[in-house]
Scaffold this motif. Structure first.
Motif, PDB file in Angstrom:
ATOM      1  N   LEU A 153       2.806   9.351  -5.814  1.00  0.00           N
ATOM      2  CA  LEU A 153       3.364  10.686  -5.597  1.00  0.00           C
ATOM      3  C   LEU A 153       4.460  10.990  -6.609  1.00  0.00           C
ATOM      4  O   LEU A 153       4.524  12.088  -7.167  1.00  0.00           O
ATOM      5  CB  LEU A 153       3.931  10.789  -4.184  1.00  0.00           C
ATOM      6  N   LEU A 154       5.311  10.000  -6.836  1.00  0.00           N
ATOM      7  CA  LEU A 154       6.421  10.225  -7.754  1.00  0.00           C
ATOM      8  C   LEU A 154       5.942  10.427  -9.181  1.00  0.00           C
ATOM      9  O   LEU A 154       6.541  11.171  -9.952  1.00  0.00           O
ATOM     10  CB  LEU A 154       7.399   9.040  -7.696  1.00  0.00           C
ATOM     11  N   ALA A 155       4.846   9.730  -9.521  1.00  0.00           N
ATOM     12  CA  ALA A 155       4.360   9.800 -10.906  1.00  0.00           C
ATOM     13  C   ALA A 155       3.457  10.994 -11.145  1.00  0.00           C
ATOM     14  O   ALA A 155       3.456  11.589 -12.213  1.00  0.00           O
ATOM     15  CB  ALA A 155       3.609   8.516 -11.260  1.00  0.00           C
ATOM     16  N   ASN A 156       2.680  11.388 -10.112  1.00  0.00           N
ATOM     17  CA  ASN A 156       1.652  12.397 -10.323  1.00  0.00           C
ATOM     18  C   ASN A 156       1.728  13.578  -9.382  1.00  0.00           C
ATOM     19  O   ASN A 156       0.980  14.528  -9.524  1.00  0.00           O
ATOM     20  CB  ASN A 156       0.252  11.762 -10.137  1.00  0.00           C
ATOM     21  N   GLY A 157       2.620  13.514  -8.418  1.00  0.00           N
ATOM     22  CA  GLY A 157       2.625  14.574  -7.425  1.00  0.00           C
ATOM     23  C   GLY A 157       3.170  15.854  -7.976  1.00  0.00           C
ATOM     24  O   GLY A 157       3.659  15.946  -9.102  1.00  0.00           O
ATOM     25  N   GLU A 158       3.100  16.873  -7.131  1.00  0.00           N
ATOM     26  CA  GLU A 158       3.608  18.173  -7.506  1.00  0.00           C
ATOM     27  C   GLU A 158       5.101  18.092  -7.692  1.00  0.00           C
ATOM     28  O   GLU A 158       5.814  17.569  -6.865  1.00  0.00           O
ATOM     29  CB  GLU A 158       3.283  19.190  -6.411  1.00  0.00           C
ATOM     30  N   ASP A 159       5.551  18.570  -8.806  1.00  0.00           N
ATOM     31  CA  ASP A 159       6.970  18.493  -9.106  1.00  0.00           C
ATOM     32  C   ASP A 159       7.372  19.777  -9.809  1.00  0.00           C
ATOM     33  O   ASP A 159       6.850  20.128 -10.836  1.00  0.00           O
ATOM     34  CB  ASP A 159       7.232  17.280 -10.007  1.00  0.00           C
ATOM     35  N   THR A 160       8.274  20.468  -9.244  1.00  0.00           N
ATOM     36  CA  THR A 160       8.698  21.718  -9.858  1.00  0.00           C
ATOM     37  C   THR A 160      10.135  21.599 -10.289  1.00  0.00           C
ATOM     38  O   THR A 160      10.876  20.748  -9.857  1.00  0.00           O
ATOM     39  CB  THR A 160       8.556  22.879  -8.870  1.00  0.00           C
ATOM     40  N   ASP A 161      10.525  22.506 -11.163  1.00  0.00           N
ATOM     41  CA  ASP A 161      11.873  22.448 -11.693  1.00  0.00           C
ATOM     42  C   ASP A 161      12.865  23.257 -10.881  1.00  0.00           C
ATOM     43  O   ASP A 161      13.973  23.509 -11.299  1.00  0.00           O
ATOM     44  CB  ASP A 161      11.898  22.924 -13.144  1.00  0.00           C
ATOM     45  N   GLY A 162      12.468  23.640  -9.690  1.00  0.00           N
ATOM     46  CA  GLY A 162      13.365  24.398  -8.840  1.00  0.00           C
ATOM     47  C   GLY A 162      13.161  25.877  -8.986  1.00  0.00           C
ATOM     48  O   GLY A 162      13.567  26.667  -8.155  1.00  0.00           O
ATOM     49  N   SER A 163      12.522  26.292 -10.057  1.00  0.00           N
ATOM     50  CA  SER A 163      12.262  27.721 -10.238  1.00  0.00           C
ATOM     51  C   SER A 163      10.801  28.042 -10.030  1.00  0.00           C
ATOM     52  O   SER A 163      10.350  29.138 -10.277  1.00  0.00           O
ATOM     53  CB  SER A 163      12.683  28.143 -11.647  1.00  0.00           C
ATOM     54  N   GLY A 164      10.070  27.017  -9.552  1.00  0.00           N
ATOM     55  CA  GLY A 164       8.661  27.237  -9.304  1.00  0.00           C
ATOM     56  C   GLY A 164       7.776  26.863 -10.453  1.00  0.00           C
ATOM     57  O   GLY A 164       6.574  26.885 -10.368  1.00  0.00           O
ATOM     58  N   ASN A 165       8.341  26.511 -11.604  1.00  0.00           N
ATOM     59  CA  ASN A 165       7.547  26.115 -12.756  1.00  0.00           C
ATOM     60  C   ASN A 165       7.225  24.641 -12.684  1.00  0.00           C
ATOM     61  O   ASN A 165       8.101  23.817 -12.436  1.00  0.00           O
ATOM     62  CB  ASN A 165       8.321  26.406 -14.050  1.00  0.00           C
ATOM     63  N   ASN A 166       5.973  24.332 -12.894  1.00  0.00           N
ATOM     64  CA  ASN A 166       5.571  22.933 -12.842  1.00  0.00           C
ATOM     65  C   ASN A 166       6.102  22.179 -14.045  1.00  0.00           C
ATOM     66  O   ASN A 166       6.141  22.671 -15.162  1.00  0.00           O
ATOM     67  CB  ASN A 166       4.044  22.816 -12.807  1.00  0.00           C
ATOM     68  N   VAL A 167       6.486  20.968 -13.793  1.00  0.00           N
ATOM     69  CA  VAL A 167       6.926  20.095 -14.866  1.00  0.00           C
ATOM     70  C   VAL A 167       5.810  19.127 -15.165  1.00  0.00           C
ATOM     71  O   VAL A 167       5.254  18.521 -14.277  1.00  0.00           O
ATOM     72  CB  VAL A 167       8.187  19.316 -14.445  1.00  0.00           C
ATOM     73  N   ALA A 168       5.457  18.996 -16.392  1.00  0.00           N
ATOM     74  CA  ALA A 168       4.365  18.109 -16.761  1.00  0.00           C
ATOM     75  C   ALA A 168       4.680  16.690 -16.351  1.00  0.00           C
ATOM     76  O   ALA A 168       5.810  16.231 -16.445  1.00  0.00           O
ATOM     77  CB  ALA A 168       4.135  18.189 -18.273  1.00  0.00           C
ATOM     78  N   ALA A 169       3.628  15.973 -15.874  1.00  0.00           N
ATOM     79  CA  ALA A 169       3.850  14.635 -15.347  1.00  0.00           C
ATOM     80  C   ALA A 169       4.346  13.682 -16.414  1.00  0.00           C
ATOM     81  O   ALA A 169       5.083  12.749 -16.129  1.00  0.00           O
ATOM     82  CB  ALA A 169       2.549  14.102 -14.746  1.00  0.00           C
ATOM     83  N   ASP A 170       3.929  13.929 -17.684  1.00  0.00           N
ATOM     84  CA  ASP A 170       4.354  12.995 -18.724  1.00  0.00           C
ATOM     85  C   ASP A 170       5.644  13.419 -19.399  1.00  0.00           C
ATOM     86  O   ASP A 170       6.064  12.810 -20.369  1.00  0.00           O
ATOM     87  CB  ASP A 170       3.245  12.841 -19.777  1.00  0.00           C
ATOM     88  N   GLU A 200       0.831  -1.207   0.000  1.00  0.00           N
ATOM     89  CA  GLU A 200       0.000   0.000   0.000  1.00  0.00           C
ATOM     90  C   GLU A 200       0.869   1.261   0.000  1.00  0.00           C
ATOM     91  O   GLU A 200       0.640   2.187  -0.790  1.00  0.00           O
ATOM     92  CB  GLU A 200      -0.910  -0.005   1.233  1.00  0.00           C
ATOM     93  N   THR A 201       1.874   1.275   0.883  1.00  0.00           N
ATOM     94  CA  THR A 201       2.729   2.466   0.956  1.00  0.00           C
ATOM     95  C   THR A 201       3.575   2.608  -0.299  1.00  0.00           C
ATOM     96  O   THR A 201       3.833   3.727  -0.763  1.00  0.00           O
ATOM     97  CB  THR A 201       3.639   2.367   2.195  1.00  0.00           C
ATOM     98  N   SER A 202       3.990   1.484  -0.860  1.00  0.00           N
ATOM     99  CA  SER A 202       4.766   1.531  -2.095  1.00  0.00           C
ATOM    100  C   SER A 202       3.944   2.151  -3.222  1.00  0.00           C
ATOM    101  O   SER A 202       4.441   2.965  -4.017  1.00  0.00           O
ATOM    102  CB  SER A 202       5.209   0.112  -2.479  1.00  0.00           C
ATOM    103  N   GLU A 203       2.653   1.791  -3.261  1.00  0.00           N
ATOM    104  CA  GLU A 203       1.773   2.381  -4.279  1.00  0.00           C
ATOM    105  C   GLU A 203       1.596   3.881  -4.061  1.00  0.00           C
ATOM    106  O   GLU A 203       1.562   4.667  -5.003  1.00  0.00           O
ATOM    107  CB  GLU A 203       0.419   1.673  -4.262  1.00  0.00           C
ATOM    108  N   ARG A 204       1.486   4.279  -2.785  1.00  0.00           N
ATOM    109  CA  ARG A 204       1.336   5.712  -2.479  1.00  0.00           C
ATOM    110  C   ARG A 204       2.596   6.472  -2.904  1.00  0.00           C
ATOM    111  O   ARG A 204       2.511   7.579  -3.452  1.00  0.00           O
ATOM    112  CB  ARG A 204       1.076   5.910  -0.986  1.00  0.00           C
ATOM    113  N   LEU A 205       3.751   5.874  -2.651  1.00  0.00           N
ATOM    114  CA  LEU A 205       5.004   6.519  -3.048  1.00  0.00           C
ATOM    115  C   LEU A 205       5.090   6.639  -4.567  1.00  0.00           C
ATOM    116  O   LEU A 205       5.440   7.695  -5.113  1.00  0.00           O
ATOM    117  CB  LEU A 205       6.188   5.708  -2.512  1.00  0.00           C
ATOM    118  N   SER A 206       4.746   5.547  -5.244  1.00  0.00           N
ATOM    119  CA  SER A 206       4.804   5.557  -6.706  1.00  0.00           C
ATOM    120  C   SER A 206       3.845   6.582  -7.283  1.00  0.00           C
ATOM    121  O   SER A 206       4.143   7.271  -8.261  1.00  0.00           O
ATOM    122  CB  SER A 206       4.485   4.157  -7.246  1.00  0.00           C
TER     123      SER A 206
END
Length: 739
Positions: free
Chosen positions: A124-141, A116-122
């Motif tokens: 987050l990694l696949a769909n969670g908020e991810d920025t490029d360090g400058s505040g710009n979102n990076v598309a999940a795909d 269950e936790t492994s799925e939650r981690l995956s």
């Protein structure tokens, strides 16, 4: 020939538990922008992952890799820190602990929570908020940039370690540049009879994945050993983003010191990447296959010629392997500070000097040297005492080892109950014997859970009572005399005395006319099955646990005391001996036998006065001790011994207290007080009622250590049996008279 890595598994387990504690406590205090805390959490996870890979615990490596990836995004600023991700990481800590404990106990575990936790981690990694360090979102795909992949062949000279260079330190330095995968090549290992222990026969194939490491950076790591090794560095792929101004003008593959084949271009890099992946997968598969074969043949898994130290495919669905779980002769370990070891060495040095001085005196002794002999013996006595105290200090650990679990416990319970609770810990550096520490953890957890569930009121009730909405629980530890005191205090509603009294009446524990002090009423909560809770929750309320808490504390030679003020809260004080190995005792004599009475139980010693002695029904003797009537227990009767004093008149009496009850132990003589080393009767003979252990005195004789709660229980049982016998005899006599 292969190195038996299983001997290092206990150390890996110990360090993993420490790393998990660090991760947990750091996550609970994690704030946005706290780079140092994130880095410390990442390092702990990375160490666990690396160690697990070294010993072949692939399921731990795979799961921790997911955690590490999420933490990596946080520390690089590509991911914001929010409560949801902190909760997932806390759950991940629980999962890793579950797997590590399964390895430690050589047992299976329920993989559902891991999955269950492994799925939650995956997720987050696949769909969670991810920025490029400058505040710009990076598309999940958007394809994830993998950076540069370097392949390093490191073949050291056989004499490398003799020059003071350690390959592991080089690898640690490489890990600072990026993620490192290490393959150890052992083909050149000679047979065991030909091995020179000062020679190095292994070489390594290293794969470094880094965002910005250059060949110069890598060569700098090997700078000190470049003349003592063969070093080959190749750039397999470069997936780092090119500078915007030059991306259209410069061929990316022409960077200096990169791919050796000039014909390769940037278009060919994916093929290299795929080749690297394939090579890594093949190496990992080969190593795993060799490990499986080795396991089937009962051979160490590390006997393979090529051994990966990190796995590459995340999968947390396989149970823990049972191989080599505990290591040989795993009996636990203690980390000891260097200062304690230095002190021990100094004392041993003093002891050797004193021994030499006494030996010198013995070679040519005459009466003129008696004074020197006496001084030497006193010095020997002092050295022995200090050595004993120094050795005992080695077993002492800060109680923070037991307290560290409570911030997480309060966090989880507060979330579950919807209460806002602050935990304040004091005295975490107070030291306690390791054995006591290990056994007091569960009772403390139960007391804290009760404080959260029954002590702290809901916010609306606290506000109505004029309190702040946030409740507070204090954990405090300190020394008091020869004991350690642990306090668990809350500012909740306190114990309802009337409710406890009425519940005790309902359960038949007390008489309706009983006149009890507040302390006696509060002690009723330690009766088996006692609870005043209106509803049963999954935290507490079934009335099981508090009696076990009291029994466990008593088994450690301690006691528990409750104080409570309505509306202001409750305080539970746990008194514990500093150690279970040595006891401060009062020697007493009964007939020809010497017994040891634990000093912690002694209230006072006195000579009985005839006018204060009262005899009640049967053979019960009570002694008037100020406001109390203390039952007198003749030790000689209890153990069927001949004694000098057969009656209590003018006899010596040691008044002791256990379970809130005072009794007077009738003895023939009071001897000295001294520390005694406790020897287990159970281990050397068998359990004996009324005796908690034995010790060897200075004259070589054996003395029994009295178990005060056990003696009180024995005396009560004997008195009850005599009373029943008298009633039976009286009934027979009455029946005969009637007939």
């Amino acid at each position: 020939m292969s190195l038996d890595l299983s001997q290092f598994i206990p150390t890996f387990l110990e360090e993993s538990f420490e790393g998990l504690e660090l991760m947990e406590s750091s996550l609970l205090n994690l704030e946005h922008g706290d780079d140092e805390t994130i880095n410390s959490i990442f390092r702990a996870a990375h160490s666990i992952k690396g160690g697990a890979g070294t010993f072949g615990f692939g399921h731990v490596t795979d799961f921790t890799h997911l955690v590490e990836t999420l933490l990596d995004e946080m520390r690089d600023g590509r991911r914001e820190i929010n409560n949801e991700e902190v909760e997932v990481l806390l759950a991940s800590v629980d999962c890793i602990r579950l797997m590590i404990e399964a390895i430690q106990n050589d047992d299976d575990y329920d993989p559902s929570s891991i999955e269950e936790t492994s799925e939650r981690l995956s997720f987050l990694l696949a769909n969670g908020e991810d920025t490029d360090g400058s505040g710009n979102n990076v598309a999940a795909d958007e394809p994830m940039l993998l950076g540069k992949i370097w392949q390093i062949t490191f073949i050291p000279e056989h004499h490398l370690v003799q020059t003071g260079n350690d390959p592991l330190l080089l690898f640690n330095a490489l890990e600072d540049l990026g993620e490192l995968i290490v393959l150890a090549k052992t083909e050149q290992l000679p047979s065991i009879t030909e091995i020179d222990v000062e020679e190095l026969y292994i070489h390594w194939q290293l794969t470094l994945m880094s965002d910005n490491a250059s060949e110069a950076d890598i060569r700098e790591v090997f700078e000190w050993v470049e003349d003592e090794c063969e070093l080959d560095i190749n750039l397999l792929s470069d997936d780092t983003p090119a500078p915007p101004s030059s991306v259209d003008e410069q061929p990316v593959n022409k960077a200096p010191n990169t791919i050796t084949d000039d014909s390769e271009t940037i278009e060919e890099l994916p093929s290299h990447l795929n080749e690297a992946d394939v090579a890594l997968e093949q190496a990992a598969s080969k190593a795993l296959a060799e490990q499986e074969i080795a396991a089937e043949n009962n051979a160490p898994a590390q006997s393979s010629s090529s051994q990966p130290t990190q796995a590459t495919k995340p999968a947390a669905k396989t149970p823990a392997p049972k191989t080599q779980a505990k290591g040989k002769g795993d009996t636990g370990s203690i980390r000891v500070g260097v200062d304690k070891v230095d002190s021990l060495i100094n004392l041993v040095g003093e002891l050797v000097i004193t021994q030499s001085m006494l030996s010198e005196l013995g070679n040519d002794f005459d009466l003129s040297k008696v004074e020197k002999l006496t001084a030497g013996l006193e010095q020997l006595l002092q050295n022995t005492k200090e050595l004993q105290e120094s050795v005992m200090r080695i077993r002492m650990l800060p109680i923070s080892f037991a307290f560290n679990r409570f911030p997480r416990l309060i966090h989880d319970l507060a979330k579950k109950t919807g209460k806002d609770i602050e935990l304040i810990i004091n005295g975490e550096n107070t030291e306690l014997d390791k054995t006591v520490m290990e056994q007091i953890g569960d009772p403390l957890v139960h007391l804290v859970r009760n404080a959260v569930d029954h002590g702290i009121e809901p916010a609306e009730k606290r506000l109505a009572a004029g309190k702040s909405a946030q409740g507070t629980i204090w954990l405090d530890a300190y020394h008091q005399g020869g004991s350690i005191v642990i306090e668990i205090k809350d500012d909740g509603g306190g114990i309802n005395r009337e409710a406890v009294f009425n519940k005790a009446l309902e359960k038949g524990l007390i008489d309706v006319n009983a006149s009890l002090t507040d302390q006696q009423v509060f002690d009723l909560i330690f009766e088996p099955g006692f609870s005043t809770a209106q509803a049963v929750s999954d935290i507490s309320g079934r009335g099981v646990g508090m009696d076990v808490v009291k029994k466990n504390i008593q088994a450690l030679g301690g006691r528990i005391q409750v104080d409570s003020v309505p509306g202001e809260g409750s305080t539970f004080k746990v008194y514990l001996p500093l150690t279970l190995a040595i006891l401060d005792g009062q020697l007493v004599k009964v007939g020809d036998e010497v017994f040891v009475v634990p000093l912690i139980t002694i209230v006072e010693s006195l000579q009985a006065k005839a006018d204060l002695i009262n005899r009640v029904s049967g053979d019960m003797v009570l002694y008037r001790l100020r406001e109390d009537n203390v039952p007198v227990i003749p030790i000689f009767e209890l153990f069927n011994l001949p004694a000098e004093h057969q009656t209590v008149d003018n006899a010596l009496m040691v008044v002791v207290e256990a379970d809130g009850q005072k009794v007077g132990l009738m003895v023939d003589d009071l001897l000295a007080q001294q520390q005694v080393v406790i020897k287990s009767l159970k281990d050397n003979y068998q359990d004996v009622a009324g005796i908690s252990g034995a010790t060897i005195l200075g004259d070589g004789s054996v003395a029994m250590i009295l178990d005060i709660p056990g003696i009180i229980s024995m005396a009560q049982k004997i008195a009850a049996e005599k009373q029943a016998e008298r009633i039976a005899n009286y009934s027979k006599a009455l029946e005969g008279a009637v007939n």
